[in-house]
Design a protein around this motif. Sequence first.
Motif, short mmCIF file in Angstrom:
data_model
loop_
_atom_site.label_atom_id
_atom_site.label_comp_id
_atom_site.label_asym_id
_atom_site.label_seq_id
_atom_site.Cartn_x
_atom_site.Cartn_y
_atom_site.Cartn_z
N ARG A 26 0.85 -1.19 0.00
CA ARG A 26 0.00 0.00 0.00
C ARG A 26 0.89 1.24 0.00
O ARG A 26 1.66 1.47 0.92
N LEU A 27 0.74 2.07 -1.03
CA LEU A 27 1.55 3.28 -1.17
C LEU A 27 0.88 4.51 -0.58
O LEU A 27 1.57 5.45 -0.15
N GLY A 28 -0.43 4.52 -0.58
CA GLY A 28 -1.13 5.70 -0.06
C GLY A 28 -2.63 5.54 -0.19
O GLY A 28 -3.13 4.67 -0.92
N VAL A 29 -3.36 6.40 0.54
CA VAL A 29 -4.83 6.37 0.54
C VAL A 29 -5.34 7.80 0.58
O VAL A 29 -4.79 8.64 1.28
N PHE A 30 -6.40 8.07 -0.19
CA PHE A 30 -7.09 9.35 -0.06
C PHE A 30 -8.56 9.17 -0.41
O PHE A 30 -8.95 8.15 -0.99
N ARG A 31 -9.38 10.14 -0.05
CA ARG A 31 -10.82 10.06 -0.28
C ARG A 31 -11.27 11.15 -1.24
O ARG A 31 -10.84 12.30 -1.14
N LEU A 32 -12.13 10.76 -2.16
CA LEU A 32 -12.80 11.73 -3.04
C LEU A 32 -14.21 11.91 -2.50
O LEU A 32 -14.99 10.96 -2.46
N THR A 33 -14.52 13.13 -2.06
CA THR A 33 -15.84 13.42 -1.49
C THR A 33 -16.63 14.32 -2.43
O THR A 33 -16.15 14.74 -3.48
N ASN A 34 -17.86 14.60 -2.02
CA ASN A 34 -18.76 15.49 -2.79
C ASN A 34 -19.08 14.94 -4.17
O ASN A 34 -19.28 15.69 -5.14
N ILE A 35 -19.16 13.61 -4.26
CA ILE A 35 -19.63 13.00 -5.51
C ILE A 35 -21.13 13.25 -5.64
O ILE A 35 -21.87 13.17 -4.66
#
Length: 302
Positions: free
Chosen positions: A69-78
């Motif tokens: 696992r290199l990284g994690v992020f969230r996309l919000t406001n879909i």
Amino acid sequence: EVRDIMLIDVTPLTLGVETVGGVFTPVIKKGMAVPWKTTRNFTTSADAQDEIEVVVLQGQRPMAKDNKRLGVFRLTNIMPAPLGIPQLEVSFELDREGILKVSAKDLASRASQSIVIKDSLTLTDEEVEEILEEADQKFYEDEDAKFEAELRFAADFLLKHTEDNLVSESFRYPKHVQDSIRERMQAVEAHLIDDVDATDWFGLQAATDDLQFDLMKLSTMRWGKVTMINRTVGPGAWFLNQSEGGSTGGGPIVEVKEEPYDDSEAQAKVEKVIRKTKDIGEKLSKLREFLQKREAKKAKTG
């Protein structure tokens, strides 16, 4: 005499994201020239889903948990919509210094988010070789796990869209047709048990095939044709291919008695379900072939 040799850096391992069922979906494959930039399209896996978690991975194993696992992020406001409707672009951009930028954007709301990973190419040659050897040694075990995850997802997805179709379009089909479809759905549900080790994969495959086949007959009854679009599984969701196909099939039209009705909107909804159902059928065909090969291999080694 050898002249004008140019050395090109390539990605030592595949880079990608975690998708529904814990599957590792490649975005930049092993051996691609650096620098490299690519974009793939994804969608949501649940109704009214307003955010996704993008898990960036590196490795060669088909299941996400077995890769780095290199990284994690969230996309919000879909923009909230039924599953499969939102169009989400996920882009990977890798430069010569090994800096990886991953971004995600909802095309409807224009919401976007990104992450920069600076150590995507820091593995030693020995570490890369060890990862590749492990992937080779566990190939059959990994393919089993991937097959089971994808089959369960296909069955769940087909059940949901069949139920939605029956609810919204029930007035169009005779009761005996609806009863037959629901019997097929119950057979699929009976095989979708929580205990993965106790799951009858042949039974689940057969029950899902039967339901999908009946839905194909239902679409021919209603419209006289089956429309197809290419889709495969994607992040927490479905991956949307860039190419689209035309109509296929096209058996005889079976009369369904009904009152005159402007059905253009309803037809669009049903054809959307038909397209997804057709793609699931193609995917199940590949899964069936894999299952047969797996059983043949077990019989030979046993």
